[in-house]
Design a protein around this motif. Structure first.
Motif, PDB file in Angstrom:
ATOM      1  N   LEU A 151      55.360  18.945  34.811  1.00 20.90           N
ATOM      2  CA  LEU A 151      56.379  19.954  35.110  1.00 20.90           C
ATOM      3  C   LEU A 151      55.887  21.354  34.743  1.00 20.90           C
ATOM      4  O   LEU A 151      56.060  22.304  35.511  1.00 20.90           O
ATOM      5  N   TYR A 152      55.249  21.436  33.588  1.00 19.06           N
ATOM      6  CA  TYR A 152      54.755  22.746  33.162  1.00 19.06           C
ATOM      7  C   TYR A 152      53.718  23.279  34.156  1.00 19.06           C
ATOM      8  O   TYR A 152      53.810  24.414  34.635  1.00 19.06           O
ATOM      9  N   ALA A 153      52.735  22.433  34.473  1.00 20.35           N
ATOM     10  CA  ALA A 153      51.649  22.877  35.359  1.00 20.35           C
ATOM     11  C   ALA A 153      52.175  23.156  36.765  1.00 20.35           C
ATOM     12  O   ALA A 153      51.738  24.095  37.430  1.00 20.35           O
ATOM     13  N   ASP A 154      53.124  22.342  37.191  1.00 19.17           N
ATOM     14  CA  ASP A 154      53.670  22.496  38.542  1.00 19.17           C
ATOM     15  C   ASP A 154      54.480  23.787  38.668  1.00 19.17           C
ATOM     16  O   ASP A 154      54.261  24.589  39.578  1.00 19.17           O
ATOM     17  N   PHE A 155      55.395  23.986  37.740  1.00 23.31           N
ATOM     18  CA  PHE A 155      56.299  25.133  37.858  1.00 23.31           C
ATOM     19  C   PHE A 155      55.581  26.448  37.525  1.00 23.31           C
ATOM     20  O   PHE A 155      55.682  27.423  38.273  1.00 23.31           O
ATOM     21  N   THR A 156      54.845  26.443  36.426  1.00 18.38           N
ATOM     22  CA  THR A 156      54.165  27.703  36.083  1.00 18.38           C
ATOM     23  C   THR A 156      53.051  27.996  37.096  1.00 18.38           C
ATOM     24  O   THR A 156      52.824  29.142  37.452  1.00 18.38           O
ATOM     25  N   GLY A 157      52.407  26.929  37.580  1.00 18.80           N
ATOM     26  CA  GLY A 157      51.367  27.106  38.600  1.00 18.80           C
ATOM     27  C   GLY A 157      51.961  27.697  39.868  1.00 18.80           C
ATOM     28  O   GLY A 157      51.408  28.625  40.466  1.00 18.80           O
ATOM     29  N   GLY A 158      53.103  27.159  40.263  1.00 23.18           N
ATOM     30  CA  GLY A 158      53.784  27.657  41.466  1.00 23.18           C
ATOM     31  C   GLY A 158      54.181  29.117  41.314  1.00 23.18           C
ATOM     32  O   GLY A 158      54.019  29.928  42.233  1.00 23.18           O
ATOM     33  N   ILE A 159      54.688  29.457  40.138  1.00 26.90           N
ATOM     34  CA  ILE A 159      55.104  30.842  39.900  1.00 26.90           C
ATOM     35  C   ILE A 159      53.874  31.767  39.865  1.00 26.90           C
ATOM     36  O   ILE A 159      53.919  32.899  40.343  1.00 26.90           O
ATOM     37  N   ASP A 160      52.767  31.249  39.330  1.00 22.56           N
ATOM     38  CA  ASP A 160      51.529  32.051  39.347  1.00 22.56           C
ATOM     39  C   ASP A 160      51.126  32.362  40.785  1.00 22.56           C
ATOM     40  O   ASP A 160      50.743  33.494  41.097  1.00 22.56           O
ATOM     41  N   ILE A 161      51.209  31.352  41.644  1.00 23.71           N
ATOM     42  CA  ILE A 161      50.854  31.575  43.055  1.00 23.71           C
ATOM     43  C   ILE A 161      51.827  32.591  43.666  1.00 23.71           C
ATOM     44  O   ILE A 161      51.430  33.531  44.349  1.00 23.71           O
ATOM     45  N   TYR A 191      38.475   9.051  34.269  1.00 29.35           N
ATOM     46  CA  TYR A 191      38.059  10.393  34.705  1.00 29.35           C
ATOM     47  C   TYR A 191      39.278  11.302  34.871  1.00 29.35           C
ATOM     48  O   TYR A 191      39.229  12.487  34.553  1.00 29.35           O
ATOM     49  N   ASP A 192      40.361  10.724  35.402  1.00 24.34           N
ATOM     50  CA  ASP A 192      41.573  11.533  35.579  1.00 24.34           C
ATOM     51  C   ASP A 192      42.106  12.009  34.225  1.00 24.34           C
ATOM     52  O   ASP A 192      42.532  13.153  34.087  1.00 24.34           O
ATOM     53  N   TYR A 193      42.081  11.101  33.249  1.00 24.71           N
ATOM     54  CA  TYR A 193      42.555  11.491  31.918  1.00 24.71           C
ATOM     55  C   TYR A 193      41.673  12.596  31.332  1.00 24.71           C
ATOM     56  O   TYR A 193      42.167  13.518  30.692  1.00 24.71           O
ATOM     57  N   VAL A 194      40.361  12.466  31.581  1.00 29.91           N
ATOM     58  CA  VAL A 194      39.447  13.492  31.062  1.00 29.91           C
ATOM     59  C   VAL A 194      39.781  14.842  31.704  1.00 29.91           C
ATOM     60  O   VAL A 194      39.893  15.868  31.021  1.00 29.91           O
ATOM     61  N   VAL A 195      39.968  14.825  33.030  1.00 28.36           N
ATOM     62  CA  VAL A 195      40.300  16.074  33.739  1.00 28.36           C
ATOM     63  C   VAL A 195      41.613  16.648  33.204  1.00 28.36           C
ATOM     64  O   VAL A 195      41.723  17.856  32.947  1.00 28.36           O
ATOM     65  N   LEU A 196      42.603  15.770  33.024  1.00 34.40           N
ATOM     66  CA  LEU A 196      43.900  16.234  32.522  1.00 34.40           C
ATOM     67  C   LEU A 196      43.748  16.858  31.135  1.00 34.40           C
ATOM     68  O   LEU A 196      44.284  17.937  30.880  1.00 34.40           O
ATOM     69  N   LEU A 197      43.012  16.162  30.301  1.00 36.06           N
ATOM     70  CA  LEU A 197      42.836  16.638  28.928  1.00 36.06           C
ATOM     71  C   LEU A 197      42.117  17.990  28.889  1.00 36.06           C
ATOM     72  O   LEU A 197      42.566  18.928  28.212  1.00 36.06           O
ATOM     73  N   VAL A 198      41.028  18.075  29.642  1.00 38.69           N
ATOM     74  CA  VAL A 198      40.281  19.340  29.679  1.00 38.69           C
ATOM     75  C   VAL A 198      41.173  20.447  30.261  1.00 38.69           C
ATOM     76  O   VAL A 198      41.203  21.574  29.753  1.00 38.69           O
ATOM     77  N   GLY A 199      41.909  20.095  31.319  1.00 36.17           N
ATOM     78  CA  GLY A 199      42.810  21.058  31.959  1.00 36.17           C
ATOM     79  C   GLY A 199      43.847  21.580  30.977  1.00 36.17           C
ATOM     80  O   GLY A 199      44.119  22.786  30.911  1.00 36.17           O
ATOM     81  N   ILE A 230      43.604  21.654  27.738  1.00 40.60           N
ATOM     82  CA  ILE A 230      42.924  22.503  26.732  1.00 40.60           C
ATOM     83  C   ILE A 230      42.690  23.904  27.310  1.00 40.60           C
ATOM     84  O   ILE A 230      42.941  24.913  26.644  1.00 40.60           O
ATOM     85  N   VAL A 231      42.255  23.954  28.573  1.00 44.46           N
ATOM     86  CA  VAL A 231      42.021  25.259  29.217  1.00 44.46           C
ATOM     87  C   VAL A 231      43.329  26.059  29.272  1.00 44.46           C
ATOM     88  O   VAL A 231      43.367  27.252  28.930  1.00 44.46           O
ATOM     89  N   ILE A 232      44.405  25.389  29.677  1.00 41.01           N
ATOM     90  CA  ILE A 232      45.707  26.072  29.752  1.00 41.01           C
ATOM     91  C   ILE A 232      46.112  26.588  28.369  1.00 41.01           C
ATOM     92  O   ILE A 232      46.592  27.713  28.216  1.00 41.01           O
ATOM     93  N   TYR A 233      45.897  25.734  27.374  1.00 40.28           N
ATOM     94  CA  TYR A 233      46.273  26.131  26.017  1.00 40.28           C
ATOM     95  C   TYR A 233      45.492  27.378  25.587  1.00 40.28           C
ATOM     96  O   TYR A 233      46.076  28.336  25.071  1.00 40.28           O
ATOM     97  N   ILE A 234      44.192  27.346  25.838  1.00 37.01           N
ATOM     98  CA  ILE A 234      43.360  28.488  25.425  1.00 37.01           C
ATOM     99  C   ILE A 234      43.810  29.758  26.141  1.00 37.01           C
ATOM    100  O   ILE A 234      43.976  30.818  25.529  1.00 37.01           O
ATOM    101  N   VAL A 235      44.038  29.639  27.451  1.00 37.98           N
ATOM    102  CA  VAL A 235      44.466  30.812  28.237  1.00 37.98           C
ATOM    103  C   VAL A 235      45.814  31.329  27.716  1.00 37.98           C
ATOM    104  O   VAL A 235      46.007  32.541  27.553  1.00 37.98           O
ATOM    105  N   SER A 236      46.727  30.402  27.418  1.00 39.44           N
ATOM    106  CA  SER A 236      48.040  30.808  26.905  1.00 39.44           C
ATOM    107  C   SER A 236      47.889  31.486  25.549  1.00 39.44           C
ATOM    108  O   SER A 236      48.526  32.501  25.264  1.00 39.44           O
TER     109      SER A 236
END
Lengths: 520, 354
Positions: A255-265, A453-461, A463-469
């Motif tokens: 939900l966070y990635a979807d809604f904030t991502g959508g608003i970013d776009i 692999y999906d879990y790894v991508v999610l986890l890294v993603g 972490i990236v969001i957290y750092i950016v925030s």
């Protein structure tokens, strides 16, 4: 037209080229035409409803302003000196007539929204009739709230009505914010929407960065997480206990990635046209309490409810009078708190309703309201406990508060994705009663459509969001990046694009999905 | 005040903006696109044609019933008939047409052999099979038209121009082969389009034949058959229709009758090798590697001999064994073919012995 489709990118590109190549005075017309094209892609049916909203709100605002002008003229042009009482009477008359217009416009528009969105809730809850198959026009909740906010502001006199219908139509239908908001105020949006904008590489670069970041969140994280969640909610008998816990975490991320991502776009696309939209989030998962979370999450909706529901109720003469009565006849404390309690619970009841025509959402909304009121009531107790236990406002304690709020928000969100309240409750209880933790975390979590692999991508993603925030707490990272060399910005954008291209959930094997908030 | 950028800075920025992403994405695309070497070699077959001498007298079109059932090298070794098979999995009749159109840009075959099983397939069913036929084709009007005719609901043209859009999710299954052949030339997987299969899995039971509600070939398929015939005529090539020998999928008499009628009406030879299997010498207890669906190398050599004889006697296809233009290439190919056959047979026998 999905934001994540190639058609959308082509559409924005064409609109952008026309916007900056045609004479500047035509820019708003280009946008209006783009809006019409964008909206018609979703079907003609929805456009009819939007046109009704446009027309009723446009004329309501015009008429209210007309009454006001006539009233003022009457006072000004009167040959005889107008007494204070007569002035009051004229003003009251203007207000009364304006109120009639306002109520009619509100009834028509909220009525249409209510019928289309909520009929089935009442039909299925209180009658034996079968549900009616209404198609909900795209963005109806968003543009209805935006336009109703506008006419209330005109009624209050804080906004002067827009005389040019087509310019007004542009305000209602601005395409980037039709899918999921943000809900803009006329005073803010009109300034930037109707202004003439020069082409600027800086603006384009900044907009593109925001768009890329939005796609990163939506396509790499949200759409990947949605696959796991879809499996988890498909079979409650299998996916309970630890799976339910996993579902809570996955949905919070989705939900966070979807809604904030959508608003970013959305904000990024608007920025390409030189238009500034209001921010809708401010690091919501850094909140230390539920109340703070709601000041940081879906800010424009919360502001709308504060301005047009909370304050009108809590400051209404009738409610204050009822509070006084309670103070005198029941208890002083209750009487004092009554206006605030009533306004808060109404806001959260309506917030729940706004999110969807299901009892889940109403309960979810009310639970949010009740928890916030309780937390407010118990703030004294907390302080006492904290001082007795010697708990200080340290960083660790702050982290504990953040985690506590995150868990609370995520658990409440169970009501979003479960079919009904009973299922949500059952799944919540199963977290404590099922003994499948070993099975799930011993490998079962890879059987829900998500590979290691999906879990790894999610986890890294994440972490990236957290750092950016984290880095953007005081100043957005984009603004901070502006001072960095061009090469740094370029490499960052390219890296993001490549990540989206490779790890994004699109193409064969993936379902292109609309944003979650589009259904609200 | 912000400093104004000089023209050469803007120029370099724009160049970098275009060049670097193109380069990066191009490299990634090469890595992520399937190589089809050690697994699913069928995906390599269509592209391999462009590296061949393109001077064969015979062109063979069709699905797995041609690329696994006719040994081009055996045909050359026995009759000197040079041929190339542009076969691909589940090749549809319009795909055969566009492959013919594509091939005619490079060569002028004397005979075009078309396997008719595809006439029974009315629609494209699988994106994966479409990919195996279309990905390997060079960009041309024929490829574009073949895509338009074949596309399933989930496919889009952009992903054919930029395969990374289709294959991006392969990042988690990349092997050393993907990196090795990203820039290096891939080894050939076929011998002039023939994909060699060894080993024997004999026919033990014949699957029950189910009656169909409609036996008529679709109008679209018949139109494409007409177009193939017309194109052959226009290019001075003779069309030969064949149905490869197989036990299943069942070749219905009703289907056969339609091909017989068509062939008669247009004075075309039609070889039904399902019926002629005995005459060809096919022994389904020895000549099939998958219980009667396709032939192994021994079976395919028998079909090649049968076809070679017809091509030589009826179509006067020249014996090129003593023609130096051909012999160097074909002798090398024969050598490679024999080595491959020996190696694969040995591998099969040793795996069977275990």
């Amino acid at each position: 037209m999905l934001f994540t489709s190639v058609q959308f990118l082509i559409f924005v590109f064409v609109a952008l080229v026309l916007y900056y190549t045609l004479p500047k005075k035509c820019q708003w017309i280009v946008l209006l035409v783009a809006n019409v094209y964008f909206y018609l892609q979703a079907g003609f049916y929805g456009a009819i409803f939007m046109a009704i909203t446009m027309l009723t709100s446009y004329f309501a605002a015009l008429i209210m302003d007309y009454y006001k002008i006539v009233g003022e003229r009457t006072i000004k042009l009167s040959k005889v000196e107008v007494t204070r009482d007569e002035k009051k009477k004229i003003k009251a008359d203007v207000k009364r007539k304006s109120k009639v217009i306002l109520v009619i416009a509100l009834l028509i528009n909220f009525g249409a929204l209510g019928v289309l969105k909520y009929s089935n809730l009442f039909i299925t809850s209180f009658t034996n009739f079968s549900p009616v198959n209404f198609i909900l026009p795209m963005g109806i909740s968003f543009y209805t709230f935006q336009t109703m906010g506008y006419i209330v502001d005109v009624y209050r006199g804080s906004v002067i009505s827009e005389k040019n219908f087509f310019k007004y139509a542009l305000f209602v239908s601005f395409f980037p914010q039709l899918v999921q908001g943000p809900i803009s105020k006329f005073t803010m949006l009109s300034k930037t929407l109707y202004a003439e904008h020069d082409f600027s590489w800086d603006v384009i670069e900044s907009g593109l960065m925001r768009i890329i970041w939005g796609y990163f969140k939506k396509m790499i994280i949200a759409d990947r997480a949605s696959v796991g969640l879809a499996t988890l909610i498909s079979d409650f008998t299998t996916y309970k206990g630890a799976y339910s816990l996993l579902g809570i975490a996955i949905y919070a991320v989705q939900l966070y990635a979807d809604f904030t991502g959508g608003i970013d776009i959305t904000i990024g696309v608007a920025e390409l046209f030189g238009i500034t939209l209001p921010e809708n989030f401010k690091q919501p998962f850094f909140s230390k309490s539920l109340a703070e979370y709601w000041r940081r999450w879906h800010i424009t909706l919360c502001t709308w409810f504060k301005d047009y529901v909370f304050y009108p109720i809590s400051t209404s003469k009738r409610v204050i009078h009822q509070g006084k009565w309670l103070k005198e006849h029941v208890s002083e404390g209750l009487g004092k708190r009554f206006p605030m309690y009533l306004a808060t619970l109404t806001v959260w009841f309506v917030t729940g309703m706004w999110h969807g025509a299901k009892w889940n959402f109403i309960v979810w909304g009310l639970l949010n309201g009740i928890i916030m009121l309780l937390s407010q009531e118990l703030s004294g107790v907390y302080k006492k406990v904290d001082s007795k236990l010697g708990l200080k406002k340290t960083k660790i304690y702050g982290l504990f508060e953040i985690i506590r709020t995150t868990i609370l928000v995520a658990v409440l969100q169970m009501l979003d994705y479960h079919k009904n309240i009973a299922d949500a409750a059952r799944m919540f209880v199963s977290i404590f009663t099922s003994a499948n933790y070993g099975q799930v975390f011993g490998g079962g979590l890879f059987n829900i459509g998500l590979s290691v692999y999906d879990y790894v991508v999610l986890l890294v993603g994440i972490i990236v969001i957290y750092i950016v925030s984290y880095l953007g707490r005081n100043e957005s990272l984009r603004v901070r990046l502006k001072s960095k060399p061009y090469a740094v910005r370029f490499i960052l954008c390219l890296a993001m694009l490549v990540c989206i291209l490779i790890f994004g959930s699109y193409g064969i094997g993936y379902e292109q999905s609309q944003f979650i908030y589009n259904q609200f | 005040m912000k400093k104004k950028l000089s023209w050469y800075r803007i120029f370099f920025r724009v160049i970098a903006l275009i060049l670097i992403p193109t380069l990066v994405i191009g490299v990634l695309q090469r890595i992520l696109t399937p190589k089809y070497v050690s697994s699913i070699p069928e995906g390599s077959m269509i592209a391999e044609y462009y590296d061949s001498p393109k001077n064969t007298d015979v062109l063979i079109l069709g699905d797995c019933e041609v690329y696994e059932n006719i040994s081009n090298v055996a045909m050359y070794q026995n009759y000197g008939v040079t041929s190339y098979t542009r076969g691909s999995s589940e090749q549809l009749i319009w795909q055969s047409y566009y492959l013919l159109e594509d091939t005619l840009q490079y060569q002028k075959p004397k005979v075009v052999i078309l396997n008719v099983l595809a006439l029974s397939e009315a629609e494209a069913k699988s994106e994966a099979y479409n990919r195996m036929t279309l990905d390997g084709m060079r960009w041309s009007k024929s490829k574009r038209a073949s895509y338009e005719e074949s596309k399933t609901s989930k496919e889009n043209l952009l992903s054919y121009y930029f395969p990374i859009l289709r294959y991006h999710s392969r990042w988690s299954e990349l092997s050393s082969e993907d990196f090795k052949y990203a820039f290096e030339k891939k080894p050939l997987v076929t011998s002039n389009g023939y994909l060699m299969q060894v080993g024997v899995r004999p026919v033990t039971t014949v699957p029950k034949t189910m009656p169909l509600s409609d036996y008529d070939f679709s109008q679209r398929n018949m139109d494409y058959l007409d177009k193939i015939r017309q194109l052959c005529e226009d290019h001075g090539a003779q069309l030969l229709l064949m149905k490869a020998p197989s036990i299943f999928p069942h070749w219905y008499d009703e289907w056969d009758a339609q091909v017989v009628d068509y062939a008669k009406a247009h004075n075309i030879t039609y070889l039904n090798m399902v019926k002629d299997a005995e005459k060809i010498g096919i022994d389904y207890s020895k000549d099939t590697f998958d219980y009667g669906q396709h032939l192994n190398v021994d079976g395919s050599e028998k079909v090649a001999k049968y076809l070679g004889e017809i091509l030589k006697t009826k179509y006067n296809v020249e014996d090129r064994r003593n023609d130096p233009t051909y012999s160097t290439y074909w002798n090398d190919l024969s050598k490679r073919y024999d080595e491959e056959k020996a190696a694969k047979t040995k591998a099969w026998e040793s795996s069977n012995a275990k």
